[in-house]
Design a protein around this motif. Sequence first.
Motif, PDB file in Angstrom:
ATOM      1  N   GLU A  47       0.832  -1.203   0.000  1.00 54.99           N
ATOM      2  CA  GLU A  47       0.000   0.000   0.000  1.00 54.99           C
ATOM      3  C   GLU A  47       0.867   1.254   0.000  1.00 54.99           C
ATOM      4  N   ALA A  48       1.911   1.262   0.806  1.00 57.18           N
ATOM      5  CA  ALA A  48       2.816   2.412   0.861  1.00 57.18           C
ATOM      6  C   ALA A  48       3.554   2.590  -0.463  1.00 57.18           C
ATOM      7  N   LEU A  49       4.015   1.491  -1.054  1.00 57.07           N
ATOM      8  CA  LEU A  49       4.710   1.550  -2.335  1.00 57.07           C
ATOM      9  C   LEU A  49       3.793   2.095  -3.424  1.00 57.07           C
ATOM     10  N   TYR A  50       2.580   1.583  -3.501  1.00 56.60           N
ATOM     11  CA  TYR A  50       1.650   2.034  -4.534  1.00 56.60           C
ATOM     12  C   TYR A  50       1.272   3.496  -4.316  1.00 56.60           C
ATOM     13  N   SER A  51       1.103   3.878  -3.083  1.00 59.55           N
ATOM     14  CA  SER A  51       0.798   5.279  -2.776  1.00 59.55           C
ATOM     15  C   SER A  51       1.946   6.192  -3.206  1.00 59.55           C
ATOM     16  N   ASP A  52       3.174   5.785  -2.922  1.00 59.58           N
ATOM     17  CA  ASP A  52       4.342   6.578  -3.335  1.00 59.58           C
ATOM     18  C   ASP A  52       4.418   6.675  -4.856  1.00 59.58           C
ATOM     19  N   GLY A  55       1.680   9.084  -6.102  1.00 61.48           N
ATOM     20  CA  GLY A  55       2.042  10.476  -5.814  1.00 61.48           C
ATOM     21  C   GLY A  55       3.127  10.989  -6.740  1.00 61.48           C
ATOM     22  N   GLU A  56       4.171  10.202  -6.929  1.00 60.80           N
ATOM     23  CA  GLU A  56       5.298  10.621  -7.769  1.00 60.80           C
ATOM     24  C   GLU A  56       4.881  10.720  -9.234  1.00 60.80           C
ATOM     25  N   ALA A  58       1.832  11.113 -10.494  1.00 58.37           N
ATOM     26  CA  ALA A  58       0.868  12.201 -10.684  1.00 58.37           C
ATOM     27  C   ALA A  58       1.598  13.535 -10.780  1.00 58.37           C
ATOM     28  N   HIS A  59       2.559  13.725  -9.891  1.00 57.86           N
ATOM     29  CA  HIS A  59       3.355  14.954  -9.905  1.00 57.86           C
ATOM     30  C   HIS A  59       4.089  15.105 -11.240  1.00 57.86           C
ATOM     31  N   LEU A  60       4.745  14.037 -11.690  1.00 55.14           N
ATOM     32  CA  LEU A  60       5.505  14.092 -12.938  1.00 55.14           C
ATOM     33  C   LEU A  60       4.593  14.235 -14.157  1.00 55.14           C
ATOM     34  N   LEU A  61       3.427  13.623 -14.112  1.00 55.28           N
ATOM     35  CA  LEU A  61       2.503  13.729 -15.231  1.00 55.28           C
ATOM     36  C   LEU A  61       2.000  15.160 -15.396  1.00 55.28           C
ATOM     37  N   VAL A  62       1.616  15.777 -14.304  1.00 52.70           N
ATOM     38  CA  VAL A  62       1.165  17.173 -14.375  1.00 52.70           C
ATOM     39  C   VAL A  62       2.306  18.074 -14.831  1.00 52.70           C
ATOM     40  N   GLU A  63       3.490  17.822 -14.317  1.00 53.52           N
ATOM     41  CA  GLU A  63       4.641  18.609 -14.736  1.00 53.52           C
ATOM     42  C   GLU A  63       4.923  18.417 -16.223  1.00 53.52           C
ATOM     43  N   ALA A  64       4.792  17.190 -16.716  1.00 48.19           N
ATOM     44  CA  ALA A  64       5.018  16.931 -18.137  1.00 48.19           C
ATOM     45  C   ALA A  64       3.954  17.615 -18.994  1.00 48.19           C
ATOM     46  N   LYS A  74      14.555  14.232 -12.588  1.00 47.81           N
ATOM     47  CA  LYS A  74      13.276  14.191 -11.877  1.00 47.81           C
ATOM     48  C   LYS A  74      12.570  12.848 -12.048  1.00 47.81           C
ATOM     49  N   LEU A  75      12.979  12.085 -13.061  1.00 46.27           N
ATOM     50  CA  LEU A  75      12.350  10.786 -13.309  1.00 46.27           C
ATOM     51  C   LEU A  75      12.951   9.664 -12.458  1.00 46.27           C
ATOM     52  N   LEU A  76      14.083   9.919 -11.814  1.00 49.33           N
ATOM     53  CA  LEU A  76      14.749   8.866 -11.032  1.00 49.33           C
ATOM     54  C   LEU A  76      13.877   8.267  -9.931  1.00 49.33           C
ATOM     55  N   PRO A  77      13.181   9.083  -9.128  1.00 47.76           N
ATOM     56  CA  PRO A  77      12.332   8.460  -8.092  1.00 47.76           C
ATOM     57  C   PRO A  77      11.254   7.553  -8.685  1.00 47.76           C
ATOM     58  N   LEU A  78      10.721   7.948  -9.843  1.00 43.40           N
ATOM     59  CA  LEU A  78       9.702   7.125 -10.492  1.00 43.40           C
ATOM     60  C   LEU A  78      10.282   5.780 -10.923  1.00 43.40           C
ATOM     61  N   TYR A  79      11.474   5.806 -11.511  1.00 45.57           N
ATOM     62  CA  TYR A  79      12.110   4.554 -11.926  1.00 45.57           C
ATOM     63  C   TYR A  79      12.468   3.683 -10.722  1.00 45.57           C
ATOM     64  N   ALA A  80      12.856   4.307  -9.639  1.00 46.36           N
ATOM     65  CA  ALA A  80      13.158   3.536  -8.423  1.00 46.36           C
ATOM     66  C   ALA A  80      11.895   2.844  -7.905  1.00 46.36           C
ATOM     67  N   LEU A  81      10.788   3.578  -7.888  1.00 48.14           N
ATOM     68  CA  LEU A  81       9.532   2.983  -7.438  1.00 48.14           C
ATOM     69  C   LEU A  81       9.073   1.872  -8.388  1.00 48.14           C
TER      70      LEU A  81
END
Length: 147
Positions: A47-52, A55-56, A58-64, A74-81
């Motif tokens: 649940e925590a992983l999916y929530s993270d 969140g990440e 959604a943030h990157l999509l709006v920014e894109a 900025k994409l590194l946290p997304l790839y890590a998740l």
Amino acid sequence: MNLGMVPALAAIAGSLVGALGSATATWITARHQDRRNLLGQQIARREALYSDFIGESAHLLVEALQHNIGDLQKLLPLYALLSRIRLSSSEPVLEEAEKVTRTILTTRPQPKLTVEQIESDAVDGRDALRQFSVACRTELDSLQQQL
């Protein structure tokens, strides 16, 4: 054999059977409790992983959509998740997470959208995270039923 020993042996055998039954029941209960605890922890971690990830991404999509992400760092946290999802999640969840990532990457080079266009897409039900969320809920419900 002495007839006086028969009742004594029967009492001892009865005590042993009772003790063995009690010990077996305790062992089975502890084993099931350990399994439930482990499964509960696994559900909480997912649940925590999916929530993270939600969140990440959604943030990157709006920014894109608004700014055409120029800094690939900025994409590194997304790839890590995404990699963490690969480690622990079911195939449907992984597939949807990869689709979300592809959507973010393909949205970057497109012309930026106005706030009104983004709101219009949201009202029309175009949500890049919807299918990912549905896959996550299905997986978590399946795990919950195993408790």
